[in-house]
Design a protein around this motif. Structure first.
Motif, PDB file in Angstrom:
ATOM      1  N   ASP A 128      -9.907  33.484 -25.082  1.00 13.57           N
ATOM      2  CA  ASP A 128     -10.212  33.771 -26.487  1.00 13.57           C
ATOM      3  C   ASP A 128      -9.981  35.220 -26.869  1.00 13.57           C
ATOM      4  OD1 ASP A 128     -10.991  31.105 -27.188  1.00 13.57           O
ATOM      5  OD2 ASP A 128     -12.778  31.422 -25.957  1.00 13.57           O
ATOM      6  N   ASP A 129      -9.268  35.951 -26.045  1.00 14.25           N
ATOM      7  CA  ASP A 129      -8.944  37.344 -26.337  1.00 14.25           C
ATOM      8  C   ASP A 129      -7.632  37.384 -27.121  1.00 14.25           C
ATOM      9  OD1 ASP A 129      -8.257  40.016 -26.410  1.00 14.25           O
ATOM     10  OD2 ASP A 129      -8.609  40.366 -24.276  1.00 14.25           O
ATOM     11  N   PRO A 130      -7.680  37.737 -28.416  1.00 18.42           N
ATOM     12  CA  PRO A 130      -6.448  37.739 -29.216  1.00 18.42           C
ATOM     13  C   PRO A 130      -5.417  38.767 -28.740  1.00 18.42           C
ATOM     14  CG  PRO A 130      -8.271  38.694 -30.463  1.00 18.42           C
ATOM     15  CD  PRO A 130      -8.842  38.163 -29.182  1.00 18.42           C
ATOM     16  N   ARG A 131      -5.840  39.742 -27.966  1.00 15.65           N
ATOM     17  CA  ARG A 131      -4.911  40.750 -27.440  1.00 15.65           C
ATOM     18  C   ARG A 131      -4.163  40.241 -26.214  1.00 15.65           C
ATOM     19  NH1 ARG A 131      -9.010  45.010 -26.071  1.00 15.65           N
ATOM     20  NH2 ARG A 131     -10.120  43.083 -25.736  1.00 15.65           N
ATOM     21  N   CYS A 132      -4.617  39.140 -25.644  1.00 19.39           N
ATOM     22  CA  CYS A 132      -3.995  38.591 -24.426  1.00 19.39           C
ATOM     23  C   CYS A 132      -2.760  37.786 -24.832  1.00 19.39           C
ATOM     24  CB  CYS A 132      -5.008  37.733 -23.666  1.00 19.39           C
ATOM     25  SG  CYS A 132      -4.497  37.318 -21.990  1.00 19.39           S
ATOM     26  N   ASP A 133      -1.584  38.366 -24.599  1.00 17.25           N
ATOM     27  CA  ASP A 133      -0.314  37.726 -24.948  1.00 17.25           C
ATOM     28  C   ASP A 133       0.115  36.780 -23.823  1.00 17.25           C
ATOM     29  OD1 ASP A 133       0.390  39.549 -22.989  1.00 17.25           O
ATOM     30  OD2 ASP A 133       1.820  40.651 -24.240  1.00 17.25           O
ATOM     31  N   LEU A 134       1.305  36.222 -23.934  1.00 16.82           N
ATOM     32  CA  LEU A 134       1.770  35.238 -22.956  1.00 16.82           C
ATOM     33  C   LEU A 134       1.765  35.773 -21.521  1.00 16.82           C
ATOM     34  CD1 LEU A 134       2.745  32.388 -22.390  1.00 16.82           C
ATOM     35  CD2 LEU A 134       5.057  33.120 -22.988  1.00 16.82           C
ATOM     36  N   PRO A 135       2.308  36.967 -21.247  1.00 16.63           N
ATOM     37  CA  PRO A 135       2.236  37.465 -19.865  1.00 16.63           C
ATOM     38  C   PRO A 135       0.793  37.627 -19.366  1.00 16.63           C
ATOM     39  CG  PRO A 135       3.896  38.680 -21.080  1.00 16.63           C
ATOM     40  CD  PRO A 135       3.157  37.827 -22.081  1.00 16.63           C
ATOM     41  N   CYS A 136      -0.089  38.068 -20.231  1.00 13.55           N
ATOM     42  CA  CYS A 136      -1.501  38.218 -19.876  1.00 13.55           C
ATOM     43  C   CYS A 136      -2.118  36.855 -19.557  1.00 13.55           C
ATOM     44  CB  CYS A 136      -2.235  38.891 -21.041  1.00 13.55           C
ATOM     45  SG  CYS A 136      -4.029  38.936 -20.893  1.00 13.55           S
ATOM     46  N   LEU A 137      -1.823  35.846 -20.383  1.00 13.99           N
ATOM     47  CA  LEU A 137      -2.352  34.498 -20.151  1.00 13.99           C
ATOM     48  C   LEU A 137      -1.824  33.908 -18.845  1.00 13.99           C
ATOM     49  CD1 LEU A 137      -2.017  33.110 -23.783  1.00 13.99           C
ATOM     50  CD2 LEU A 137      -4.159  33.665 -22.597  1.00 13.99           C
ATOM     51  N   MET A 138      -0.529  34.120 -18.576  1.00 14.24           N
ATOM     52  CA  MET A 138       0.049  33.612 -17.327  1.00 14.24           C
ATOM     53  C   MET A 138      -0.636  34.251 -16.127  1.00 14.24           C
ATOM     54  SD  MET A 138       4.139  33.067 -18.011  1.00 14.24           S
ATOM     55  CE  MET A 138       4.476  34.755 -18.407  1.00 14.24           C
ATOM     56  N   GLN A 139      -0.869  35.553 -16.188  1.00 15.51           N
ATOM     57  CA  GLN A 139      -1.510  36.243 -15.073  1.00 15.51           C
ATOM     58  C   GLN A 139      -2.943  35.758 -14.882  1.00 15.51           C
ATOM     59  OE1 GLN A 139       0.049  38.416 -12.840  1.00 15.51           O
ATOM     60  NE2 GLN A 139      -1.828  37.852 -11.762  1.00 15.51           N
ATOM     61  N   ALA A 140      -3.672  35.586 -15.987  1.00 13.31           N
ATOM     62  CA  ALA A 140      -5.045  35.079 -15.892  1.00 13.31           C
ATOM     63  C   ALA A 140      -5.066  33.678 -15.272  1.00 13.31           C
ATOM     64  CB  ALA A 140      -5.693  35.070 -17.282  1.00 13.31           C
ATOM     65  N   ALA A 141      -4.128  32.837 -15.662  1.00  9.87           N
ATOM     66  CA  ALA A 141      -4.060  31.480 -15.104  1.00  9.87           C
ATOM     67  C   ALA A 141      -3.703  31.523 -13.617  1.00  9.87           C
ATOM     68  CB  ALA A 141      -3.045  30.637 -15.871  1.00  9.87           C
ATOM     69  N   MET A 142      -2.788  32.411 -13.233  1.00 14.05           N
ATOM     70  CA  MET A 142      -2.410  32.521 -11.824  1.00 14.05           C
ATOM     71  C   MET A 142      -3.581  33.037 -10.987  1.00 14.05           C
ATOM     72  SD  MET A 142       1.611  33.667 -12.232  1.00 14.05           S
ATOM     73  CE  MET A 142       1.481  34.907 -11.049  1.00 14.05           C
ATOM     74  N   ASN A 143      -4.417  33.865 -11.571  1.00 16.43           N
ATOM     75  CA  ASN A 143      -5.593  34.349 -10.857  1.00 16.43           C
ATOM     76  C   ASN A 143      -6.623  33.250 -10.650  1.00 16.43           C
ATOM     77  OD1 ASN A 143      -4.480  36.909 -10.792  1.00 16.43           O
ATOM     78  ND2 ASN A 143      -5.661  37.653 -12.528  1.00 16.43           N
ATOM     79  N   ARG A 144      -6.610  32.241 -11.521  1.00 14.98           N
ATOM     80  CA  ARG A 144      -7.602  31.163 -11.471  1.00 14.98           C
ATOM     81  C   ARG A 144      -7.127  29.916 -10.739  1.00 14.98           C
ATOM     82  NH1 ARG A 144     -12.854  31.403 -13.123  1.00 14.98           N
ATOM     83  NH2 ARG A 144     -13.112  32.973 -14.708  1.00 14.98           N
ATOM     84  N   ALA A 145      -5.831  29.630 -10.797  1.00 12.09           N
ATOM     85  CA  ALA A 145      -5.313  28.376 -10.241  1.00 12.09           C
ATOM     86  C   ALA A 145      -5.252  28.393  -8.736  1.00 12.09           C
ATOM     87  CB  ALA A 145      -3.940  28.072 -10.815  1.00 12.09           C
TER      88      ALA A 145
END
Length: 107
Positions: free
Chosen positions: A90-107
């Motif tokens: 829900d962070d509007p500053r988190c763009d696609l690369p940021c979202l991909m990195q967050a998902a890779m950290n969680r998956a």
């Protein structure tokens, strides 16, 4: 048809699998699962990926004529991150690369 840019992200409902290379793709999923269909697959450029099997090998391709589906991909990543309660969802500053990195950290 082009090769996708790895990692690729495979969504099945709220589940997410990430393959960082062709070698990992071969070990992460079974050909029978590919034949049954993995509904939403994206590469690191936000392009839709088609998975196919030949014999017991899995192939991934991207249609070079199709535009990137970055908005849809971002939405899928945000849904996944919400499901695992990651604040990046829900962070509007988190763009696609940021979202991909967050998902890779969680998956």
């Amino acid at each position: 048809m082009w090769d996708p840019r790895f990692p690729i992200f495979m969504f099945d409902g709220q589940d997410l699998m990430i393959s960082t290379s062709y070698k990992r793709l071969q070990s992460n999923i079974e050909p029978i699962d590919v034949r049954a269909g993995i509904p939403d697959v994206f590469d690191s450029d936000g392009r839709r990926v088609t998975l196919e099997t030949k014999w017991s090998r899995i192939y991934a391709t991207v249609d070079s004529q199709q535009p990137a589906a970055s908005e849809e991909f971002s939405g899928k990543l945000r849904d996944y991150l919400r499901a695992v309660r990651d604040s990046a969802a829900d962070d509007p500053r988190c763009d696609l690369p940021c979202l991909m990195q967050a998902a890779m950290n969680r998956a």
